[in-house]
Motif scaffolding. Structure first.
Motif, PDB file in Angstrom:
ATOM      1  N   LYS A 157     -24.939  83.091 -29.002  1.00 50.69           N
ATOM      2  CA  LYS A 157     -23.845  82.482 -29.683  1.00 50.69           C
ATOM      3  C   LYS A 157     -23.801  83.059 -31.013  1.00 50.69           C
ATOM      4  CE  LYS A 157     -23.730  78.517 -26.851  1.00 50.69           C
ATOM      5  NZ  LYS A 157     -23.000  78.637 -25.791  1.00 50.69           N
ATOM      6  N   SER A 158     -24.559  83.995 -31.607  1.00 51.14           N
ATOM      7  CA  SER A 158     -24.479  84.336 -32.824  1.00 51.14           C
ATOM      8  C   SER A 158     -23.356  85.383 -32.656  1.00 51.14           C
ATOM      9  CB  SER A 158     -25.523  85.385 -33.034  1.00 51.14           C
ATOM     10  OG  SER A 158     -25.861  86.524 -32.169  1.00 51.14           O
ATOM     11  N   LEU A 159     -22.855  85.766 -31.664  1.00 50.28           N
ATOM     12  CA  LEU A 159     -21.693  86.789 -31.589  1.00 50.28           C
ATOM     13  C   LEU A 159     -20.464  85.862 -31.833  1.00 50.28           C
ATOM     14  CD1 LEU A 159     -22.674  88.757 -28.681  1.00 50.28           C
ATOM     15  CD2 LEU A 159     -23.137  89.312 -31.074  1.00 50.28           C
ATOM     16  N   LEU A 160     -20.394  84.634 -31.722  1.00 46.00           N
ATOM     17  CA  LEU A 160     -19.133  84.035 -31.853  1.00 46.00           C
ATOM     18  C   LEU A 160     -18.473  84.042 -33.212  1.00 46.00           C
ATOM     19  CD1 LEU A 160     -19.995  80.461 -30.297  1.00 46.00           C
ATOM     20  CD2 LEU A 160     -18.472  82.299 -29.627  1.00 46.00           C
ATOM     21  N   ASP A 161     -19.033  84.303 -34.287  1.00 46.13           N
ATOM     22  CA  ASP A 161     -18.552  84.736 -35.681  1.00 46.13           C
ATOM     23  C   ASP A 161     -17.451  85.884 -35.547  1.00 46.13           C
ATOM     24  OD1 ASP A 161     -19.681  82.734 -36.910  1.00 46.13           O
ATOM     25  OD2 ASP A 161     -21.460  84.173 -37.661  1.00 46.13           O
ATOM     26  N   ILE A 162     -18.159  86.803 -34.732  1.00 47.55           N
ATOM     27  CA  ILE A 162     -17.374  88.183 -34.611  1.00 47.55           C
ATOM     28  C   ILE A 162     -15.785  87.687 -33.460  1.00 47.55           C
ATOM     29  CG2 ILE A 162     -17.104  90.525 -33.488  1.00 47.55           C
ATOM     30  CD1 ILE A 162     -20.190  90.381 -34.426  1.00 47.55           C
ATOM     31  N   THR A 163     -16.152  87.042 -32.629  1.00 47.94           N
ATOM     32  CA  THR A 163     -15.026  86.903 -31.660  1.00 47.94           C
ATOM     33  C   THR A 163     -14.209  85.659 -32.368  1.00 47.94           C
ATOM     34  OG1 THR A 163     -16.464  85.011 -30.644  1.00 47.94           O
ATOM     35  CG2 THR A 163     -16.437  87.348 -29.457  1.00 47.94           C
ATOM     36  N   ASN A 164     -14.693  85.176 -33.116  1.00 48.40           N
ATOM     37  CA  ASN A 164     -13.654  84.225 -33.770  1.00 48.40           C
ATOM     38  C   ASN A 164     -12.828  84.970 -34.814  1.00 48.40           C
ATOM     39  OD1 ASN A 164     -14.515  81.736 -32.444  1.00 48.40           O
ATOM     40  ND2 ASN A 164     -16.029  81.365 -33.929  1.00 48.40           N
ATOM     41  N   ARG A 165     -13.544  85.719 -35.574  1.00 45.90           N
ATOM     42  CA  ARG A 165     -12.620  86.418 -36.537  1.00 45.90           C
ATOM     43  C   ARG A 165     -11.590  87.447 -35.890  1.00 45.90           C
ATOM     44  NH1 ARG A 165     -15.281  91.013 -40.518  1.00 45.90           N
ATOM     45  NH2 ARG A 165     -13.293  91.653 -41.364  1.00 45.90           N
ATOM     46  N   PHE A 166     -11.664  87.734 -34.745  1.00 48.00           N
ATOM     47  CA  PHE A 166     -10.694  88.425 -34.098  1.00 48.00           C
ATOM     48  C   PHE A 166      -9.870  87.701 -33.122  1.00 48.00           C
ATOM     49  CE2 PHE A 166     -13.384  91.959 -34.953  1.00 48.00           C
ATOM     50  CZ  PHE A 166     -12.457  92.830 -35.717  1.00 48.00           C
ATOM     51  N   LYS A 167     -10.158  86.542 -33.040  1.00 42.93           N
ATOM     52  CA  LYS A 167      -9.514  85.441 -32.236  1.00 42.93           C
ATOM     53  C   LYS A 167      -9.326  85.846 -30.753  1.00 42.93           C
ATOM     54  CE  LYS A 167      -6.805  83.402 -36.024  1.00 42.93           C
ATOM     55  NZ  LYS A 167      -7.184  84.188 -37.173  1.00 42.93           N
ATOM     56  N   VAL A 168     -10.290  86.448 -30.009  1.00 42.39           N
ATOM     57  CA  VAL A 168     -10.417  86.730 -28.849  1.00 42.39           C
ATOM     58  C   VAL A 168     -11.241  85.618 -27.861  1.00 42.39           C
ATOM     59  CG1 VAL A 168     -10.218  89.191 -29.299  1.00 42.39           C
ATOM     60  CG2 VAL A 168     -12.652  88.071 -29.045  1.00 42.39           C
ATOM     61  N   ASP A 169     -10.672  85.514 -26.737  1.00 34.44           N
ATOM     62  CA  ASP A 169     -11.428  84.516 -26.126  1.00 34.44           C
ATOM     63  C   ASP A 169     -12.864  85.065 -25.454  1.00 34.44           C
ATOM     64  OD1 ASP A 169      -8.986  83.275 -26.138  1.00 34.44           O
ATOM     65  OD2 ASP A 169      -8.574  83.469 -23.867  1.00 34.44           O
ATOM     66  N   VAL A 170     -13.800  83.903 -25.248  1.00 34.51           N
ATOM     67  CA  VAL A 170     -15.091  84.037 -24.909  1.00 34.51           C
ATOM     68  C   VAL A 170     -15.368  83.370 -23.537  1.00 34.51           C
ATOM     69  CG1 VAL A 170     -17.310  83.876 -25.701  1.00 34.51           C
ATOM     70  CG2 VAL A 170     -15.657  84.387 -27.370  1.00 34.51           C
ATOM     71  N   ILE A 171     -16.239  83.926 -22.811  1.00 30.65           N
ATOM     72  CA  ILE A 171     -16.668  83.272 -21.577  1.00 30.65           C
ATOM     73  C   ILE A 171     -17.975  83.471 -21.665  1.00 30.65           C
ATOM     74  CG2 ILE A 171     -16.908  83.621 -19.040  1.00 30.65           C
ATOM     75  CD1 ILE A 171     -14.247  82.585 -19.713  1.00 30.65           C
ATOM     76  N   PHE A 172     -18.971  82.228 -21.516  1.00 29.10           N
ATOM     77  CA  PHE A 172     -20.261  82.248 -21.602  1.00 29.10           C
ATOM     78  C   PHE A 172     -20.912  82.201 -20.173  1.00 29.10           C
ATOM     79  CE2 PHE A 172     -19.210  80.484 -25.634  1.00 29.10           C
ATOM     80  CZ  PHE A 172     -20.301  81.678 -26.580  1.00 29.10           C
ATOM     81  N   GLY A 173     -22.169  82.741 -19.987  1.00 31.29           N
ATOM     82  CA  GLY A 173     -22.554  82.610 -18.570  1.00 31.29           C
ATOM     83  C   GLY A 173     -24.101  83.218 -18.647  1.00 31.29           C
ATOM     84  N   GLU A 174     -24.625  83.392 -17.493  1.00 31.08           N
ATOM     85  CA  GLU A 174     -25.987  83.716 -17.297  1.00 31.08           C
ATOM     86  C   GLU A 174     -26.095  85.039 -18.011  1.00 31.08           C
ATOM     87  OE1 GLU A 174     -27.538  83.042 -13.368  1.00 31.08           O
ATOM     88  OE2 GLU A 174     -25.921  81.618 -12.691  1.00 31.08           O
ATOM     89  N   GLU A 175     -27.155  85.208 -18.583  1.00 25.41           N
ATOM     90  CA  GLU A 175     -27.706  86.439 -19.110  1.00 25.41           C
ATOM     91  C   GLU A 175     -27.975  87.402 -18.059  1.00 25.41           C
ATOM     92  OE1 GLU A 175     -30.552  88.463 -22.265  1.00 25.41           O
ATOM     93  OE2 GLU A 175     -31.226  86.680 -21.759  1.00 25.41           O
ATOM     94  N   THR A 176     -28.682  87.081 -17.008  1.00 22.20           N
ATOM     95  CA  THR A 176     -28.994  88.031 -16.051  1.00 22.20           C
ATOM     96  C   THR A 176     -27.986  88.351 -14.617  1.00 22.20           C
ATOM     97  OG1 THR A 176     -30.220  86.254 -14.640  1.00 22.20           O
ATOM     98  CG2 THR A 176     -31.530  87.475 -16.245  1.00 22.20           C
ATOM     99  N   ASN A 177     -26.910  87.562 -14.812  1.00 23.24           N
ATOM    100  CA  ASN A 177     -25.779  87.566 -13.786  1.00 23.24           C
ATOM    101  C   ASN A 177     -24.314  88.044 -14.571  1.00 23.24           C
ATOM    102  OD1 ASN A 177     -24.337  87.540 -11.536  1.00 23.24           O
ATOM    103  ND2 ASN A 177     -25.082  85.497 -10.812  1.00 23.24           N
ATOM    104  N   VAL A 178     -24.382  89.272 -14.785  1.00 23.51           N
ATOM    105  CA  VAL A 178     -23.122  89.715 -15.263  1.00 23.51           C
ATOM    106  C   VAL A 178     -21.905  89.619 -14.314  1.00 23.51           C
ATOM    107  CG1 VAL A 178     -21.852  91.798 -16.374  1.00 23.51           C
ATOM    108  CG2 VAL A 178     -24.489  91.505 -16.747  1.00 23.51           C
ATOM    109  N   LEU A 179     -22.156  89.839 -13.165  1.00 25.60           N
ATOM    110  CA  LEU A 179     -21.242  89.706 -12.100  1.00 25.60           C
ATOM    111  C   LEU A 179     -20.594  88.142 -12.141  1.00 25.60           C
ATOM    112  CD1 LEU A 179     -19.499  90.891  -9.726  1.00 25.60           C
ATOM    113  CD2 LEU A 179     -21.319  90.367  -8.324  1.00 25.60           C
ATOM    114  N   SER A 180     -21.368  87.185 -12.388  1.00 24.85           N
ATOM    115  CA  SER A 180     -21.027  85.854 -12.291  1.00 24.85           C
ATOM    116  C   SER A 180     -20.035  85.599 -13.660  1.00 24.85           C
ATOM    117  CB  SER A 180     -21.966  84.894 -12.326  1.00 24.85           C
ATOM    118  OG  SER A 180     -22.863  84.703 -13.494  1.00 24.85           O
ATOM    119  N   ARG A 181     -20.256  86.281 -14.579  1.00 22.22           N
ATOM    120  CA  ARG A 181     -19.514  86.101 -15.773  1.00 22.22           C
ATOM    121  C   ARG A 181     -18.225  86.718 -15.559  1.00 22.22           C
ATOM    122  NH1 ARG A 181     -22.561  88.474 -20.306  1.00 22.22           N
ATOM    123  NH2 ARG A 181     -24.507  88.922 -19.043  1.00 22.22           N
TER     124      ARG A 181
END
Length: 75
Positions: free
Chosen positions: A34-58
């Motif tokens: 969640k620490s990356l939300l400051d950066i994504t919010n600054r640029f107003k880009v969308d964020v998808i959260f998911g499993e750390e070990t399953n990039v394909l599911s994201r």
């Protein structure tokens, strides 16, 4: 990880948004990062959260939500 005092993600998003070939930027990150939300919010880009070990599911979440024709992974 930082470069010139800014997180690498800051630079990646900034440069990606400058492209005239990209319509939308979505950042897909692990649930616990969640620490990356400051950066994504600054640029107003969308964020998808998911499993750390399953990039394909994201990726699947992004496809389902946005129905993109193409996805570009920038690491």
């Amino acid at each position: 990880l930082t470069l010139s005092g800014k997180e690498i993600l800051f630079w990646v998003i900034k440069r990606t948004l400058m492209s005239k070939l990209i319509d939308k930027v979505v950042v897909s990150i692990p649930n616990k990062d969640k620490s990356l939300l400051d950066i994504t919010n600054r640029f107003k880009v969308d964020v998808i959260f998911g499993e750390e070990t399953n990039v394909l599911s994201r990726y699947e979440q992004v496809f389902k939500k946005y129905n993109f024709d193409n996805i570009l992974r920038i690491c």
